[in-house]
Motif scaffolding. Structure first.
Motif, short mmCIF file in Angstrom:
data_model
loop_
_atom_site.label_atom_id
_atom_site.label_comp_id
_atom_site.label_asym_id
_atom_site.label_seq_id
_atom_site.Cartn_x
_atom_site.Cartn_y
_atom_site.Cartn_z
N CYS A 74 0.84 -1.21 0.00
CA CYS A 74 0.00 0.00 0.00
C CYS A 74 0.87 1.26 0.00
O CYS A 74 2.07 1.21 0.31
CB CYS A 74 -0.94 0.00 1.19
SG CYS A 74 -0.15 0.20 2.80
N THR A 114 -11.67 -3.74 3.69
CA THR A 114 -10.38 -4.28 4.10
C THR A 114 -10.41 -5.80 3.92
O THR A 114 -11.46 -6.40 3.70
CB THR A 114 -10.06 -3.95 5.57
OG1 THR A 114 -11.08 -4.52 6.40
CG2 THR A 114 -9.96 -2.46 5.79
N PRO A 134 -2.58 -7.98 6.32
CA PRO A 134 -3.75 -7.11 6.18
C PRO A 134 -3.73 -6.46 4.80
O PRO A 134 -2.65 -6.17 4.26
CB PRO A 134 -3.56 -6.06 7.29
CG PRO A 134 -2.13 -6.13 7.68
CD PRO A 134 -1.58 -7.44 7.22
N VAL A 136 -5.75 -3.52 2.07
CA VAL A 136 -6.67 -2.40 1.89
C VAL A 136 -6.91 -2.22 0.40
O VAL A 136 -6.11 -2.64 -0.42
CB VAL A 136 -6.13 -1.08 2.51
CG1 VAL A 136 -5.98 -1.21 4.01
CG2 VAL A 136 -4.83 -0.68 1.86
N TRP A 142 -6.32 -3.93 -4.71
CA TRP A 142 -5.97 -4.44 -3.38
C TRP A 142 -4.47 -4.33 -3.18
O TRP A 142 -3.68 -4.64 -4.07
CB TRP A 142 -6.43 -5.89 -3.25
CG TRP A 142 -7.90 -5.98 -3.02
CD1 TRP A 142 -8.84 -6.24 -3.96
CD2 TRP A 142 -8.58 -5.79 -1.80
NE1 TRP A 142 -10.08 -6.22 -3.38
CE2 TRP A 142 -9.96 -5.95 -2.07
CE3 TRP A 142 -8.18 -5.49 -0.51
CZ2 TRP A 142 -10.92 -5.83 -1.07
CZ3 TRP A 142 -9.15 -5.38 0.49
CH2 TRP A 142 -10.49 -5.55 0.20
#
Length: 146
Positions: A74, A114, A134, A136, A142
């Motif tokens: 991310c 999420t 994790p 996002v 994604w």
């Protein structure tokens, strides 16, 4: 008054009953199969893009293709860690020979979408190790955001 014989009631056909039951059973089974298929499609539509991102990231780590793995991160992580630093960090990790996604989930809470993915890696020295990532959704894509 003349005697009239009682009229016997008409025989109910068991064949008609079996046909009706067969049609009802066929409709129920078809509806159940269609429902199961629709649920499967919804689940795949929700998790397919997540699976793709995680497969790309994990596969790149196994292949030691760190630039490709870095691109799956991310924006927040890429702003904190340069590609060179990421490569240096990953180069110190043990060699991996494979990976398998063993868990995926996607959630939407008040518009914040999420996800999490659990990946089982196979180190070259044997055994297995798992990581939970994790995820996002950024600009429609994604990204892993650990």
């Amino acid at each position: 008054m003349a005697y009239q014989p009682a009229v016997a009631p008409p025989k109910k056909s068991k064949r008609t009953l079996f046909i009706v039951l067969g049609v009802v059973l066929a409709l129920c089974c078809s509806g159940g199969a269609l429902g199961a298929f629709l649920i499967y499609r919804v689940a795949m539509d929700a998790t397919g893009p997540v699976r793709s991102t995680v497969n790309t990231f994990a596969g790149a780590l196994v292949e030691r293709d760190y630039p490709t793995a870095y691109q799956q991160l991310c924006t927040r992580i890429r702003d904190q860690v340069s590609e060179a630093d990421f490569t240096q960090q990953q180069a110190t990790e043990p060699d991996l020979t494979g990976h398998k996604i063993v868990g995926l989930s996607v959630s939407n809470q008040n518009g914040l979408v999420t996800g999490t993915a659990t990946v089982r890696y196979t180190p070259a020295e044997g055994g297995a190790t798992s990581r939970v990532y994790p995820l996002v959704k950024e600009e429609g894509n994604w990204r892993i955001c650990e």
